[in-house]
Design an enzyme around this catalytic site. Structure first.
Site, mmCIF file in Angstrom:
data_model
loop_
_atom_site.group_PDB
_atom_site.id
_atom_site.type_symbol
_atom_site.label_atom_id
_atom_site.label_comp_id
_atom_site.label_asym_id
_atom_site.label_seq_id
_atom_site.Cartn_x
_atom_site.Cartn_y
_atom_site.Cartn_z
ATOM 1 N N ILE A 12 -15.999 11.683 -14.568
ATOM 2 C CA ILE A 12 -15.347 10.432 -14.608
ATOM 3 C C ILE A 12 -14.446 9.844 -15.667
ATOM 4 N N ILE A 59 -21.081 12.783 -30.290
ATOM 5 C CA ILE A 59 -21.136 11.289 -30.434
ATOM 6 C C ILE A 59 -22.428 11.111 -31.376
ATOM 7 N N THR A 121 -24.947 3.023 -15.017
ATOM 8 C CA THR A 121 -25.145 3.551 -13.699
ATOM 9 C C THR A 121 -26.214 2.615 -12.769
ATOM 10 N N ASP A 122 -26.151 2.706 -11.697
ATOM 11 C CA ASP A 122 -26.967 1.824 -10.567
ATOM 12 C C ASP A 122 -28.334 2.313 -10.832
ATOM 13 N N GLU A 123 -28.697 3.583 -11.201
ATOM 14 C CA GLU A 123 -29.867 4.256 -11.047
ATOM 15 C C GLU A 123 -30.806 3.543 -12.194
ATOM 16 N N TYR A 148 -33.391 10.772 -16.910
ATOM 17 C CA TYR A 148 -31.974 10.501 -16.782
ATOM 18 C C TYR A 148 -31.851 8.702 -16.902
ATOM 19 N N LYS A 152 -30.642 6.119 -19.554
ATOM 20 C CA LYS A 152 -29.279 5.068 -19.588
ATOM 21 C C LYS A 152 -29.763 3.699 -19.595
ATOM 22 N N ASN A 177 -22.901 6.112 -6.944
ATOM 23 C CA ASN A 177 -22.450 7.535 -6.992
ATOM 24 C C ASN A 177 -20.826 7.782 -6.924
ATOM 25 N N ILE A 189 -21.863 16.894 -3.813
ATOM 26 C CA ILE A 189 -20.666 16.871 -2.952
ATOM 27 C C ILE A 189 -20.103 18.037 -3.193
ATOM 28 N N ARG A 191 -21.452 20.805 -4.834
ATOM 29 C CA ARG A 191 -22.067 21.968 -4.632
ATOM 30 C C ARG A 191 -21.926 22.394 -3.308
ATOM 31 N N ASP A 270 -37.968 18.981 -2.506
ATOM 32 C CA ASP A 270 -37.292 17.777 -2.708
ATOM 33 C C ASP A 270 -37.507 17.725 -4.266
ATOM 34 N N HIS A 274 -38.069 11.381 -6.521
ATOM 35 C CA HIS A 274 -36.565 11.108 -5.781
ATOM 36 C C HIS A 274 -36.379 9.726 -5.354
HETATM 37 P P1 NAD Z 1 -20.276 14.620 -16.840
HETATM 38 O O1 NAD Z 1 -21.602 15.261 -16.898
HETATM 39 O O2 NAD Z 1 -19.263 15.049 -15.624
HETATM 40 O O3 NAD Z 1 -19.501 14.466 -18.259
HETATM 41 C C1 NAD Z 1 -19.926 13.796 -19.367
HETATM 42 C C2 NAD Z 1 -19.180 14.302 -20.406
HETATM 43 O O4 NAD Z 1 -19.664 13.878 -21.626
HETATM 44 C C3 NAD Z 1 -18.850 15.841 -20.556
HETATM 45 O O5 NAD Z 1 -17.486 15.788 -20.801
HETATM 46 C C4 NAD Z 1 -19.512 16.228 -21.646
HETATM 47 O O6 NAD Z 1 -18.767 17.403 -22.501
HETATM 48 C C5 NAD Z 1 -19.632 14.833 -22.641
HETATM 49 N N1 NAD Z 1 -20.817 14.988 -23.491
HETATM 50 C C6 NAD Z 1 -22.186 15.135 -23.107
HETATM 51 N N2 NAD Z 1 -22.668 15.106 -24.299
HETATM 52 C C7 NAD Z 1 -21.961 14.457 -25.477
HETATM 53 C C8 NAD Z 1 -22.122 14.280 -26.815
HETATM 54 N N3 NAD Z 1 -23.078 14.351 -27.271
HETATM 55 N N4 NAD Z 1 -20.857 13.983 -27.478
HETATM 56 C C9 NAD Z 1 -19.694 13.730 -26.821
HETATM 57 N N5 NAD Z 1 -19.624 14.173 -25.687
HETATM 58 C C10 NAD Z 1 -20.396 14.547 -24.614
HETATM 59 O O7 NAD Z 1 -20.610 12.849 -16.291
HETATM 60 P P2 NAD Z 1 -19.889 11.946 -15.190
HETATM 61 O O8 NAD Z 1 -20.346 12.272 -13.757
HETATM 62 O O9 NAD Z 1 -18.327 12.052 -15.646
HETATM 63 O O10 NAD Z 1 -20.640 10.646 -15.848
HETATM 64 C C11 NAD Z 1 -19.822 9.966 -16.876
HETATM 65 C C12 NAD Z 1 -20.382 8.547 -17.265
HETATM 66 O O11 NAD Z 1 -20.596 7.945 -16.239
HETATM 67 C C13 NAD Z 1 -21.902 8.921 -17.712
HETATM 68 O O12 NAD Z 1 -22.467 7.806 -18.512
HETATM 69 C C14 NAD Z 1 -23.074 8.604 -16.482
HETATM 70 O O13 NAD Z 1 -24.179 8.173 -16.642
HETATM 71 C C15 NAD Z 1 -22.032 7.461 -15.710
HETATM 72 N N6 NAD Z 1 -22.033 7.371 -14.320
HETATM 73 C C16 NAD Z 1 -21.819 8.495 -13.350
HETATM 74 C C17 NAD Z 1 -22.038 8.305 -12.118
HETATM 75 C C18 NAD Z 1 -21.771 9.305 -11.191
HETATM 76 O O14 NAD Z 1 -21.808 9.270 -10.075
HETATM 77 N N7 NAD Z 1 -21.341 10.554 -11.784
HETATM 78 C C19 NAD Z 1 -22.241 6.949 -11.567
HETATM 79 C C20 NAD Z 1 -22.366 6.134 -12.467
HETATM 80 C C21 NAD Z 1 -22.283 6.129 -13.826
HETATM 81 O O1 DAU Z 2 -26.065 6.484 -8.488
HETATM 82 C C1 DAU Z 2 -25.246 6.797 -9.650
HETATM 83 C C2 DAU Z 2 -25.699 8.341 -10.051
HETATM 84 O O2 DAU Z 2 -25.176 9.106 -8.987
HETATM 85 C C3 DAU Z 2 -25.280 8.672 -11.532
HETATM 86 O O3 DAU Z 2 -25.691 7.935 -12.498
HETATM 87 C C4 DAU Z 2 -25.676 10.007 -12.071
HETATM 88 O O4 DAU Z 2 -24.870 10.544 -13.240
HETATM 89 C C5 DAU Z 2 -25.093 11.231 -10.808
HETATM 90 O O5 DAU Z 2 -25.478 12.351 -11.034
HETATM 91 C C6 DAU Z 2 -25.541 10.669 -9.339
HETATM 92 O O6 DAU Z 2 -26.973 10.768 -9.271
HETATM 93 P P1 DAU Z 2 -27.674 11.438 -8.094
HETATM 94 O O7 DAU Z 2 -28.811 11.894 -8.390
HETATM 95 O O8 DAU Z 2 -27.431 10.358 -6.673
HETATM 96 O O9 DAU Z 2 -26.802 12.374 -7.461
HETATM 97 P P2 DAU Z 2 -26.776 14.126 -7.196
HETATM 98 O O10 DAU Z 2 -25.310 14.419 -6.743
HETATM 99 O O11 DAU Z 2 -27.625 14.928 -8.014
HETATM 100 O O12 DAU Z 2 -27.572 13.906 -5.761
HETATM 101 C C7 DAU Z 2 -27.203 12.788 -4.811
HETATM 102 C C8 DAU Z 2 -28.121 13.018 -3.587
HETATM 103 O O13 DAU Z 2 -28.246 14.277 -2.980
HETATM 104 C C9 DAU Z 2 -29.593 12.827 -4.136
HETATM 105 O O14 DAU Z 2 -30.326 11.952 -3.133
HETATM 106 C C10 DAU Z 2 -30.097 14.231 -4.279
HETATM 107 C C11 DAU Z 2 -29.525 14.979 -2.866
HETATM 108 N N1 DAU Z 2 -29.188 16.233 -2.873
HETATM 109 C C12 DAU Z 2 -28.424 16.813 -4.111
HETATM 110 C C13 DAU Z 2 -27.902 18.143 -4.423
HETATM 111 C C14 DAU Z 2 -27.496 18.632 -5.644
HETATM 112 C C15 DAU Z 2 -29.184 17.137 -1.875
HETATM 113 O O15 DAU Z 2 -29.795 16.896 -0.804
HETATM 114 N N2 DAU Z 2 -28.876 18.407 -2.126
HETATM 115 C C16 DAU Z 2 -28.304 18.859 -3.247
HETATM 116 O O16 DAU Z 2 -27.644 20.293 -3.335
#
Ligand code: NAD
Ligand code: DAU
Length: 332
Positions: A12, A59, A121-123, A148, A152, A177, A189, A191, A270, A274
């Protein structure tokens, strides 16, 4: 504007950097990133050095973050360990980066009096349960349920307390998400798109009934920019795009869009603890800041994402085997 983006080489963060680079041509962007397994310098390779600087650093390292913050006007803080399954396997790193790392960012921002936007995050709000129509709002109670989300939530509480106690000029957003190009192959997605490309059956956790609320990463980026520029200091904003979908329907939709039978998946173990359902009420950011998501049609966004993974095997292949080896140990 000299903007510092922590974690800007991740999924992101790099989407946000590319978005701001395009939308605000007179801004200079600096990314500070540790380049963990989730960060990739290639995500930022098209950016011109005249408007972009990359710092390879952690950081949690006080001197590194201090210097980077001293040199900027505002900070958007994405850097985090982001994957729930990894936090269950090994929580310690999540405490280091998500809590201590955020503490170091806060102290540097406080020292130099800079503007901060913290990405969350909403989590952190826990689990809404299946069959309910309730959604998370800015007034929802914190109730994190995985290592996690607990870290957060801890980082959100630190930001809130720095605002309250030290008058820090900060905002927070809690998003649902995200999906889109450049997402690491550990997440559901990418994966399973890449599994299908490789002829492996997609994996569905548990009974596949868990619901997630999907938003395209570019809509998340536009929301963050709106908050950074026009958000009220001290406030929290929920970000979501009404994209609720259960995991089984998600996997079946991916299979159909990739020309496969919708039943060609397998159930796997599972995830412990979860969460069943997340959903976001984004009325506040829409009403106060006039923000609207552009990717209203999830299938269209998903089709574009599938196409990106088909066209960019070089980007994801190096991570795939190691990621699947970790899942194999967990029976997932
Ligand atoms: P990501 O895992 O793809 O990227 C994380 C980045 O942070 C990477 O580039 C990593 O190298 C860097 N990083 C990790 N540890 C570090 C450190 N100690 N110092 C400097 N850099 C470091 O994560 P993402 O999915 O892009 O999520 C980014 C942010 O958004 C996170 O704070 C996450 O909690 C939040 N978020 C993610 C989602 C989601 O669906 N992926 C949803 C809501 C919020
Ligand atoms: O809600 C926001 C969060 O969304 C972010 O804060 C997190 O950084 C981000 O990783 C994501 O968390 P989830 O745990 O929801 O995402 P994940 O992609 O790991 O899984 C999404 C859903 O799919 C969850 O219910 C678990 C399920 N899952 C996951 C994998 C990897 C499967 O059913 N099959 C899989 O292979």
């Amino acid at each position: 504007m000299k903007l510092l983006v922590t974690g800007g080489a991740g999924f992101i963060g790099s989407n946000f950097v590319r978005y701001v680079y395009k939308e605000r041509p007179d801004w200079h962007i600096t990314v500070l990133d540790k380049l963990t397994y989730a960060g990739d310098r290639k995500n930022l390779e098209d950016l011109d050095d005249s408007r972009f600087t990359f710092i390879h650093g952690d950081i949690c390292d006080e001197q590194t973050i201090d210097k980077a913050v001293a040199d900027c006007d505002a900070v958007v803080h994405f850097a985090a360990e982001s994957h729930v399954d990894n936090s269950i396997r090994g929580p310690r790193l999540f405490l280091d980066t998500n809590i201590i790392g955020t503490y170091e960012v806060l102290e540097a921002v406080r020292k130099y009096g800079k503007r901060l936007h913290h990405i969350s995050t909403d989590e952190v709000y826990g689990d809404l349960g299946l069959g309910s129509t309730e959604k998370f709002s800015e007034k929802s109670r914190y109730d994190p349920r995985s290592p996690y989300s607990a870290t957060k939530a801890g980082s959100d509480h630190l930001v809130r307390s720095w605002i309250h106690t030290y008058g820090l000029e900060a905002t927070i957003s809690n998003c649902s998400n995200n999906y889109g190009p450049y997402q690491h192959v550990e997440k559901v997605i990418p994966r399973n798109i890449t599994n299908i490309i490789l002829g492996i059956k997609p994996k569905l956790y548990g009974e596949g009934k868990n619901v997630r609320d999907w938003i395209h990463a570019e809509d998340h980026s536009s929301a963050i920019l709106a908050i950074l520029e026009d958000g009220k200091l001290g406030e929290t904003y929920m970000i979501g795009a009404n994209g609720e979908l259960d995991n089984k329907t998600l996997i079946q939709t991916i299979l159909e869009l990739m020309g496969k039978s919708p039943d060609d998946f397998e159930f796997v173990n599972d995830r412990p603890g979860h969460d069943l359902r997340y959903a976001i009420d984004a009325s506040k950011i829409k009403n106060e800041l006039g923000w609207q998501p552009k990717y209203a049609d999830f299938k269209q966004g998903l089709t574009q994402t599938i196409e990106w993974y088909k066209q960019n095997e070089d980007w994801w292949k190096p991570q795939k085997a190691e990621t699947e080896a970790k899942y194999k140990e967990l029976g997932r």
